[in-house]
Write an enzyme that holds these catalytic residues in place. Structure first.
Site, PDB file in Angstrom:
ATOM      1  CD  GLU A  35      -2.997  -0.510  -0.078  1.00  0.00           C
ATOM      2  OE1 GLU A  35      -3.169  -0.082  -1.244  1.00  0.00           O
ATOM      3  OE2 GLU A  35      -3.353  -1.634   0.279  1.00  0.00           O
ATOM      4  CB  SER A  69     -26.379   1.313 -14.710  1.00  0.00           C
ATOM      5  OG  SER A  69     -26.057   0.592 -13.544  1.00  0.00           O
ATOM      6  CB  ALA A 125     -16.571  -1.128  -1.376  1.00  0.00           C
ATOM      7  CG  LEU A 127     -13.921  -3.678  -3.114  1.00  0.00           C
ATOM      8  CD1 LEU A 127     -14.986  -4.728  -2.827  1.00  0.00           C
ATOM      9  CD2 LEU A 127     -12.564  -4.138  -2.577  1.00  0.00           C
ATOM     10  CB  SER A 130     -14.429   3.950 -11.442  1.00  0.00           C
ATOM     11  OG  SER A 130     -13.200   3.835 -10.747  1.00  0.00           O
ATOM     12  CG  ASP A 174      -7.489   0.885  -8.657  1.00  0.00           C
ATOM     13  OD1 ASP A 174      -6.703   0.258  -7.927  1.00  0.00           O
ATOM     14  OD2 ASP A 174      -8.160   1.847  -8.265  1.00  0.00           O
ATOM     15  CE1 TYR A 224      -2.242   8.555  -3.254  1.00  0.00           C
ATOM     16  CE2 TYR A 224      -2.287  10.737  -4.248  1.00  0.00           C
ATOM     17  CZ  TYR A 224      -1.978   9.394  -4.331  1.00  0.00           C
ATOM     18  OH  TYR A 224      -1.413   8.897  -5.469  1.00  0.00           O
TER      19      TYR A 224
END
Length: 386
Positions: A35, A69, A125, A127, A130, A174, A224
């Site tokens: 991480e 969607s 969440a 995960l 997007s 991602d 961040y």
């Protein structure tokens, strides 16, 4: 929702046509360990998940593209003959951004399309819902147009969508994990060079349990940026001793011990220590997985969370509570926060016989400690984009 139900939903909305309907899928992803290393030149170890995004698509006889969607009521139709490159700040920015980036590389669409999305990934969440939408859209449109759907290039394109169209300064982890995942494997990825290796991740009787804090993540962006700045300061100081050093993660732990006293600011020193030691943990984790040593891998997960808690300071009460309660459950090999921190999710490796107890006990204790009700997602290491 089953494939048959999705097909029926599509037909109810768009009716019959002479064109063939096709179905594409892309998974979500979770980072198993590594991480805050992507921007520090280190390795990450993400894995695709068993759940993700399903896209049903069919060509149209005009130059319009419609997006709908099953998860979100907002719908959009654009015309390829007009300027459609505007943001709506809705979920449709992701697929519209894909079409925009395809246009930039000369992959213009030859016709319009109807697209219906169904996602099993919980929104917010962490995960990669997007990234899953971006990747499945690019893969599907290139396939429909009869063009090569190179998954590495799709990952790069999807990151550009995120950065340039949506306006989120994300790394490529991602999109890369979503596009290049493989069942029963993790991906050892160097984000800077995109050098990668598929690592066997045979979990046997153990399940991945993702626990969502359900905490609003208001601090993420500011903290961040703060952590990135602290790492840049550490790197600048260490470059006085090692001019060829370009990233903190290029140091091994022994080198850092020798050089750490040059960093007089204790906070900055702790940030650099996390980066160097976490990068080594990723490499050690890969060795453990190749040897089928899940117990050692679980210990590295626990050590990673401790480092993120005490050295990098990006966990917070909610994530710490989830990890502490998870580690108390017999059958939990390891547990750690995953993602940027200050909310979001933890990832735990739990024996299948203990999963029911894990969800009940961790859920009860977490709610008692924080007043928040967590969500749990049980899965294995998933599939590839197809």
């Amino acid at each position: 929702m089953t494939t048959q139900q999705l097909m029926q939903r599509f037909m109810d909305k768009h009716g019959e046509s002479r064109h063939e309907v096709r179905i594409f899928n892309a998974p979500g992803r979770v980072n198993l360990i590594g991480e805050h290393l992507d921007y520090n030149g280190g390795y990450v170890l993400p894995a695709a998940l068993e759940f993700g995004t399903t896209l049903i698509i069919r060509p149209r006889d005009d130059k319009k593209v419609s997006f709908s969607s099953t998860n979100i009521p907002y719908e959009l139709t654009i015309s390829l003959d007009e300027d459609y490159r505007y943001k709506s700040d809705q979920w449709t920015d992701y697929p519209v951004g894909v079409i925009t980036e395809l246009h930039k590389i000369g992959s213009n669409l030859s016709s319009g399309y109807d697209l219906l999305y169904h996602g099993d990934i919980p929104n917010g969440a962490g995960l990669s819902s997007s990234a899953s939408i971006e990747v499945v859209t690019a893969y599907a449109l290139l396939s429909m147009e009869g063009k090569a759907a190179d998954t590495v290039e799709i990952a790069k394109l999807s990151q550009r969508v995120e950065n340039l169209f949506v306006g989120v300064n994300s790394g490529i982890m991602d999109q890369f994990a979503v596009a290049n995942g493989k069942q029963d494997h993790a991906i050892l990825l160097m984000c800077d060079t995109l050098e990668y290796e598929l690592v066997p991740f045979q979990t046997g009787p153990y399940k991945i349990v993702i626990s969502n804090t359900n905490k609003r993540r208001g601090l993420v962006d500011s903290k961040y940026n703060e952590r990135r700045s602290e790492c840049d300061r550490a790197l600048e100081i260490l470059q006085n001793e090692l001019p060829a050093l370009t990233y903190l993660a290029q140091l091994n732990p022994d080198q850092f011990v020798t050089l750490q006293d040059n960093i007089q600011d204790e906070t900055v020193r702790r940030r650099a220590q996390h980066v160097v030691e976490e990068n080594q943990r990723v490499l050690d984790s890969v060795k453990a997985l190749k040897n089928g040593d899940l117990e050692s891998f679980g210990q590295y997960m626990n050590q990673s969370h401790d480092s993120l808690r005490y050295l990098y300071e990006v966990t917070g009460d909610e994530l710490d509570a989830l990890v502490e309660e998870a580690q108390r459950i017999p059958g939990t090999l390891g547990s750690r926060m995953t993602g940027a921190g200050f909310g979001g999710c933890t990832v735990s490796l739990v024996h299948e016989d203990a999963v029911e107890c894990f969800i009940a006990e961790v859920g009860q204790q977490y709610e008692s400690r924080t007043g928040l009700k967590p969500d749990f997602y049980v899965c294995g290491v998933g599939t590839r984009c197809a």
